[in-house]
Write a protein that holds these residues in place. Sequence first.
Motif, PDB file in Angstrom:
ATOM      1  N   TYR A   1       0.502  -1.118  -0.008  1.00 23.37           N
ATOM      2  CA  TYR A   1      -0.144  -0.091  -0.156  1.00 23.37           C
ATOM      3  C   TYR A   1       0.819   1.412  -0.022  1.00 23.37           C
ATOM      4  O   TYR A   1       0.694   2.312  -0.592  1.00 23.37           O
ATOM      5  CB  TYR A   1      -0.854  -0.176   1.076  1.00 23.37           C
ATOM      6  CG  TYR A   1      -1.646   1.318   1.468  1.00 23.37           C
ATOM      7  CD1 TYR A   1      -2.598   1.691   0.560  1.00 23.37           C
ATOM      8  CD2 TYR A   1      -1.015   2.169   2.458  1.00 23.37           C
ATOM      9  CE1 TYR A   1      -3.072   2.846   0.758  1.00 23.37           C
ATOM     10  CE2 TYR A   1      -1.873   3.181   2.864  1.00 23.37           C
ATOM     11  CZ  TYR A   1      -2.841   3.693   1.985  1.00 23.37           C
ATOM     12  OH  TYR A   1      -3.320   4.988   2.219  1.00 23.37           O
TER      13      TYR A   1
ATOM     14  N   LYS B   1       0.548   3.993  -2.819  1.00 25.75           N
ATOM     15  CA  LYS B   1       0.131   5.449  -2.444  1.00 25.75           C
ATOM     16  C   LYS B   1       1.140   6.598  -2.651  1.00 25.75           C
ATOM     17  O   LYS B   1       1.141   7.636  -3.120  1.00 25.75           O
ATOM     18  CB  LYS B   1      -0.186   5.403  -1.080  1.00 25.75           C
ATOM     19  CG  LYS B   1      -0.616   6.892  -0.277  1.00 25.75           C
ATOM     20  CD  LYS B   1      -0.999   6.973   1.033  1.00 25.75           C
ATOM     21  CE  LYS B   1      -1.316   8.289   1.219  1.00 25.75           C
ATOM     22  NZ  LYS B   1      -2.324   9.014   0.503  1.00 25.75           N
TER      23      LYS B   1
ATOM     24  N   TYR C   1      -7.166   4.043  -8.422  1.00 26.86           N
ATOM     25  CA  TYR C   1      -6.517   3.765  -7.264  1.00 26.86           C
ATOM     26  C   TYR C   1      -7.585   3.722  -6.169  1.00 26.86           C
ATOM     27  O   TYR C   1      -7.535   3.051  -5.220  1.00 26.86           O
ATOM     28  CB  TYR C   1      -5.785   5.232  -6.896  1.00 26.86           C
ATOM     29  CG  TYR C   1      -5.333   5.275  -5.587  1.00 26.86           C
ATOM     30  CD1 TYR C   1      -4.200   4.318  -4.957  1.00 26.86           C
ATOM     31  CD2 TYR C   1      -5.711   6.215  -4.368  1.00 26.86           C
ATOM     32  CE1 TYR C   1      -3.628   4.399  -3.661  1.00 26.86           C
ATOM     33  CE2 TYR C   1      -5.298   6.231  -3.097  1.00 26.86           C
ATOM     34  CZ  TYR C   1      -4.262   5.567  -2.740  1.00 26.86           C
ATOM     35  OH  TYR C   1      -3.793   5.587  -1.628  1.00 26.86           O
TER      36      TYR C   1
ATOM     37  N   TYR D   1      -8.848   0.291  -5.992  1.00 28.58           N
ATOM     38  CA  TYR D   1      -7.690  -0.402  -5.151  1.00 28.58           C
ATOM     39  C   TYR D   1      -8.220  -0.242  -3.745  1.00 28.58           C
ATOM     40  O   TYR D   1      -8.232  -1.155  -2.954  1.00 28.58           O
ATOM     41  CB  TYR D   1      -6.518   0.070  -5.455  1.00 28.58           C
ATOM     42  CG  TYR D   1      -5.542  -0.372  -4.490  1.00 28.58           C
ATOM     43  CD1 TYR D   1      -5.066  -1.717  -4.208  1.00 28.58           C
ATOM     44  CD2 TYR D   1      -5.133   0.610  -3.392  1.00 28.58           C
ATOM     45  CE1 TYR D   1      -4.088  -1.729  -3.277  1.00 28.58           C
ATOM     46  CE2 TYR D   1      -4.396   0.313  -2.356  1.00 28.58           C
ATOM     47  CZ  TYR D   1      -3.784  -0.861  -2.167  1.00 28.58           C
ATOM     48  OH  TYR D   1      -2.888  -1.122  -1.212  1.00 28.58           O
ATOM     49  N   LEU D   2      -8.618   0.983  -3.608  1.00 29.41           N
ATOM     50  CA  LEU D   2      -8.842   1.205  -1.840  1.00 29.41           C
ATOM     51  C   LEU D   2     -10.007   0.247  -1.528  1.00 29.41           C
ATOM     52  O   LEU D   2      -9.993  -0.197  -0.479  1.00 29.41           O
ATOM     53  CB  LEU D   2      -9.220   2.713  -1.581  1.00 29.41           C
ATOM     54  CG  LEU D   2      -8.022   3.614  -1.766  1.00 29.41           C
ATOM     55  CD1 LEU D   2      -8.264   4.926  -1.679  1.00 29.41           C
ATOM     56  CD2 LEU D   2      -6.799   3.220  -0.723  1.00 29.41           C
TER      57      LEU D   2
ATOM     58  N   GLY E   1      -8.290  -2.261   0.350  1.00 30.22           N
ATOM     59  CA  GLY E   1      -7.851  -1.529   1.563  1.00 30.22           C
ATOM     60  C   GLY E   1      -8.203  -1.829   2.760  1.00 30.22           C
ATOM     61  O   GLY E   1      -8.882  -3.146   2.771  1.00 30.22           O
TER      62      GLY E   1
ATOM     63  N   SER F   1      -9.554   2.782   4.471  1.00 30.67           N
ATOM     64  CA  SER F   1      -9.647   3.184   3.341  1.00 30.67           C
ATOM     65  C   SER F   1     -10.900   3.982   2.818  1.00 30.67           C
ATOM     66  O   SER F   1     -10.782   4.664   1.966  1.00 30.67           O
ATOM     67  CB  SER F   1      -9.668   1.738   2.506  1.00 30.67           C
ATOM     68  OG  SER F   1      -8.286   1.185   2.725  1.00 30.67           O
TER      69      SER F   1
ATOM     70  N   GLU G   1     -10.264   7.522   3.027  1.00 30.01           N
ATOM     71  CA  GLU G   1      -9.427   7.994   2.119  1.00 30.01           C
ATOM     72  C   GLU G   1     -10.376   8.000   0.683  1.00 30.01           C
ATOM     73  O   GLU G   1     -10.152   8.963  -0.116  1.00 30.01           O
ATOM     74  CB  GLU G   1      -8.102   7.091   1.894  1.00 30.01           C
ATOM     75  CG  GLU G   1      -7.283   7.481   0.925  1.00 30.01           C
ATOM     76  CD  GLU G   1      -5.995   6.843   0.840  1.00 30.01           C
ATOM     77  OE1 GLU G   1      -5.027   7.243  -0.025  1.00 30.01           O
ATOM     78  OE2 GLU G   1      -5.923   5.880   1.484  1.00 30.01           O
ATOM     79  N   TYR G   2     -11.245   7.030   0.514  1.00 29.05           N
ATOM     80  CA  TYR G   2     -11.720   7.039  -0.598  1.00 29.05           C
ATOM     81  C   TYR G   2     -12.811   8.176  -0.895  1.00 29.05           C
ATOM     82  O   TYR G   2     -12.986   8.804  -1.890  1.00 29.05           O
ATOM     83  CB  TYR G   2     -12.650   5.882  -0.740  1.00 29.05           C
ATOM     84  CG  TYR G   2     -13.630   5.660  -1.884  1.00 29.05           C
ATOM     85  CD1 TYR G   2     -13.216   4.901  -3.169  1.00 29.05           C
ATOM     86  CD2 TYR G   2     -14.734   5.930  -1.897  1.00 29.05           C
ATOM     87  CE1 TYR G   2     -14.140   4.825  -4.053  1.00 29.05           C
ATOM     88  CE2 TYR G   2     -15.913   5.956  -2.919  1.00 29.05           C
ATOM     89  CZ  TYR G   2     -15.278   5.253  -4.040  1.00 29.05           C
ATOM     90  OH  TYR G   2     -16.277   5.287  -5.180  1.00 29.05           O
TER      91      TYR G   2
END
Length: 631
Positions: free
Chosen positions: A486, A490, A514, A517-518, A522, A526, A529-530
């Motif tokens: 990760y 990142k 990306y 992917y999270l 994740g 996550s 962040e998403y």
Amino acid sequence: MADYSFGGTDEENAELKKLNAEVLEDPDSFENWEKLVRAAESLEGGLNRNSSPQSIVATRDIYDRFLAKFPLLFGYWKKYADLEFSIAGTEAAELVYERGVASITNSVDLWTNYCSFKVETSHDPDVIRELFERGATCVGLDFLAHPFWDKYLEFEERVEAQDKIFAILDRVVHIPMHQYARYFERYRHLAQHRPLQELLPTDMLSQFRADIENEGPATVQAGGQQVKAERGELETEREMRTRIDNFHLEIFSRTQTETTKRWTYESEIKRPYFHVTDLDESQLVNWRKYLDFEEVEGDYARTQFLYERCLVTCAYYDEFWLRYARWMLAQSNKEEEVRHIYQRASMLYAPISRPAVRLHYAYFEEMCERVELAKDLHQAVLINLPGHIETIVSLANLSRRHGGLEAAIEVYKAQIESPQCDHYAKAALCAEWARLLWKIKGSVEEARKVFQQNAHWYLDSRPFWISYLFFELEQPTSAETEATQYKHIKQVYDDIRRKSQLPPLTIKDLSHYYMVYLLERGTKGSAKEYMTLDREINGPFSVQATMKQKLAEDGREATTQRRMMMENGHPGVEVDEAAIRRGENPYTKYYQQQGEQQLPSDIQVRSFHDLNQGNTDKLRSLNHYVFRRRY
């Protein structure tokens, strides 16, 4: 060239110099070539054996260069031969005809003209007949070959060779062509007066005679009774001729059927000759279907002949050259024919700016264990197209197959260090180098090191950053190693968003990968962040903090926010007079904001045509290349 004289009057010489300069400036312009040839033909009111040597030499040179550039123009070969006949006589004209039929072997018109010329200038029937036979081999199967066959029959009539006439017709009646019925009627009429041994092969005649004899005596009517009578030789011959005629009618029926099959395709051919202008899509579709038909029919000679016809009309279309080579390669023991196809396409018709044919030629030679020649073909492309990514990758893979991994790496290193290879190509080649280390050597760390060490050089390269991100995304992980991976992913993504100079639309596309992917790989944090990325990437510009920072001259979000307030919600372009004086383009950040390719910083502000002429095409081809490699 300034002191060179084309002959003729001062006005003619000046005009030819001007036209020749235009051809040299744009050698691909057919219109310029036509003007030059017409001007040369009209020198001194038309050339003949009494014309000045300068005019004759100049005209020959112009014709030679013109027909070397466009060898499929049969009409100009005819004109050149006529010109040589008026200047130097029969032998010179014949040499031109020979060059012509070597350049366009399947031209019915050119062979007909050549044979007509030979009939008029030679008194040896055997020599003339030999030339006709060469022509029949080259054009006899053409659907529109009747002018040639008419000329051949006319010659045999002139020398009163009735047996030769019948033999020619016996060949023609089996060929599906436009005027097949006319030839058959003449053939059937002549058959009534020719000896039996000329009508059929000996074995078939014997079979027919045996069948008649096995039937026993013929039955005849005598008064009110039927009486069996032995056949005499005359009755036997009459019965044989009746059966032979029926056999010929079967031939006619088969030829008629084969002609009807092809009529659909032939009627759609609107331009059966070569020209530099593009063909309509409907014409290309018809040629594809026609080739499909003949391939299914399975007659090698007819299929090959149709390919040759097609490649006169479609000489500038790579797809038909590649198709021809692939079809020929599928035939047994045809390697030399395949090589000839590739050579013709590479040397005469496929421009080097489209190297696909040459690369396939290289693969073919590699298959034939001529590896050095395959490498030379790649190098020949790179001499004219330095930095062509597909060719370099192909050469690297060829070197790896025959010299190992290090040989392939050396190819990439040499091209990256070459001053002839541009910045955009070098970025893509770095990505290919890393991919080689990863996929072939299996060394993830070495591949990652290549990406990391070169990232700062290629901040504006889409192929580089796309390959870098997918390289990290595709590394296999487990529950124990996912956290470490990760961090790698990142780091690449943060560099894309904050350091790279990619257009926002490209960053947005990569961000979506990306974000997937999270969600799929994740951990607990996550989702936060998403959602933050979703707001930044998919939200309105007013909430895109990172983009505002990148657009501000001082890297502060507040600066862009202030301009948005002044411009009613649009960030506008902040003009720095000092930057303009340094030669920097004030529209770079505007283009970046709009998702368009920003201009190189070392380019002065000029017209849009000057700015975009080179880079737009390069970027488009690079983007197409990297996504094609990826998917």
